[in-house]
Design an enzyme around this catalytic site. Sequence first.
Site, short mmCIF file in Angstrom:
data_model
loop_
_atom_site.label_atom_id
_atom_site.label_comp_id
_atom_site.label_asym_id
_atom_site.label_seq_id
_atom_site.Cartn_x
_atom_site.Cartn_y
_atom_site.Cartn_z
N GLU A 50 40.99 -25.72 110.34
CA GLU A 50 42.32 -26.11 110.79
C GLU A 50 43.16 -24.97 111.35
O GLU A 50 44.17 -24.56 110.76
CB GLU A 50 43.08 -26.82 109.66
CG GLU A 50 42.36 -28.06 109.14
CD GLU A 50 43.22 -28.92 108.23
OE1 GLU A 50 44.26 -28.46 107.75
OE2 GLU A 50 42.84 -30.10 108.02
N GLU B 141 37.16 -33.90 106.97
CA GLU B 141 38.15 -34.20 105.93
C GLU B 141 38.83 -35.51 106.27
O GLU B 141 39.24 -35.74 107.41
CB GLU B 141 39.25 -33.14 105.83
CG GLU B 141 38.85 -31.88 105.13
CD GLU B 141 40.00 -30.87 105.01
OE1 GLU B 141 41.17 -31.28 104.91
OE2 GLU B 141 39.69 -29.67 105.03
C1 FCB Z 1 44.06 -30.13 104.96
C2 FCB Z 1 43.44 -28.90 104.33
C3 FCB Z 1 42.94 -29.11 102.93
C4 FCB Z 1 43.84 -30.01 102.13
C5 FCB Z 1 44.10 -31.29 102.89
C6 FCB Z 1 44.93 -32.30 102.16
O1 FCB Z 1 45.05 -29.74 105.85
O2 FCB Z 1 42.36 -28.45 105.11
O3 FCB Z 1 42.79 -27.83 102.35
O4 FCB Z 1 45.00 -29.36 101.80
O5 FCB Z 1 44.72 -31.00 104.11
#
Ligand code: FCB
Length: 440
Positions: free
Chosen positions: A166, A351
């Site tokens: 990210e 994610e």
């Molecule tokens: C993302 C992050 C992870 C976690 C999630 C909820 O931005 O990569 O570490 O905090 O959100």
Amino acid sequence: MDFKRTDFPEGFLFGAATAAYQIEGHGFGGAGPTHWDTFAATPGNVIRAEDGTLACDHYHRFAEDLDLLKNAGMDAYRFSTSWARVMPDGQTINPEGLDFYDRLVDAMLERGLKPFQTLYHWELPSALADKGGWTNRDTTHYFGDFTDTITDRIGDRVHAIATINEPWCVSFLSHFLGHHAPGLRDIRATARAMHHINLAHGIAMSRLRDKGMTNCGVVLNFDHTSPADTSPKAAEAANLQDAIINRWFIEAIAKGTYPQEVLDGFCDHMPDGWQDDMAQISQPIDWLGVNYYTRHQMAADPGAPWPAMKTVPGHLATTQMDWEIYPAGLHHFLTRMAQDYVGDLPLYVTENGMAWDDRVENGAVHDPERTQFVSDHLLAAKQAIADGANVQGFFYWSLLDNYEWAFGYEKRFGIVHVDFETLKRTPKASYHALKRAIAH
Ligand code: FCB
């Protein structure tokens, strides 16, 4: 869950994700101080000023945690290797840190889990923060050296490697909005960090290729943006937000350019000679990781300085983070990445998940909201595959309730509940539902 494993192509990987600082317990094993420790120690930044010193004590309990993945029938585990654990001052090797990741990767392989490593998930060593962190170009080269060191030790056994997690959070969220370490609110620092984090990705890719590594990629976060009303100003705000979050990084990596509307805002703040780095940044990757959680509706903020926009609350159901639940956004980004940027390159949902105020009652955690959330997002991914996106896996965020950055231990994203007093792990109902859905 409204899906089953066989709804997805042969070889589709189901897994869960975590990150080093959020679970390991940074106080153990000779890890060095990071900018998250100092950010957390500064009043007002993190709920209850909590930090990652103990976290889930995964450092000592990793076997139990990997058993949880295995027992759920998962195929893969997305984890990160902490720079400050391997190199406490960012440059000097800590043998205990390397030994830990060696044991961890072996333990994954023993359980038949494919290791998906992330090189940088945010714990910048304080010694490098002292030198300006991501605003300093030198950090990108130190990151290359870290990449070499950890790859020499575990690169023979990992299945896939992501350079950066990210980059928008590393740069804009942390240097412009000030919500994450180092907590700056400075446009010049932001422009530099937004470029240097891409360069760090490019340098790490070169170092990995020099070692003959394959299956290397990057993990980007995407936030669905739309205008809050029908005015041209709202459309402009949504477009600019989309350029800053959703296009800046992928456009640089896939095409070697930056969106002009963002360059217009950064004016003279970009580091000199940034154009000369674009070839290094845009070298081929083997796969793209898509992190997706929510959407934002945008309106103009007249009179405010660039980017002169604001978020307008929407009407959809929200999670414990107050994030609107919008599965169609995942379909949007998977198909958009395929069509506009990476073609047939493998995509992974690296994610996706939700926080909820989960409680253990009679030894169980009842979280139907999470089961529905996962189910709806996996169906969106399935539809994206039907529409031509080459999606090859899905990682739920997160395996465990953990240190949720500025929200401390308050927001629970896990499919496994963690009692932060006793560190007891309790698989939630969503864990069991996922297990049933992906059973072979
Ligand atoms: C993302 C992050 C992870 C976690 C999630 C909820 O931005 O990569 O570490 O905090 O959100």
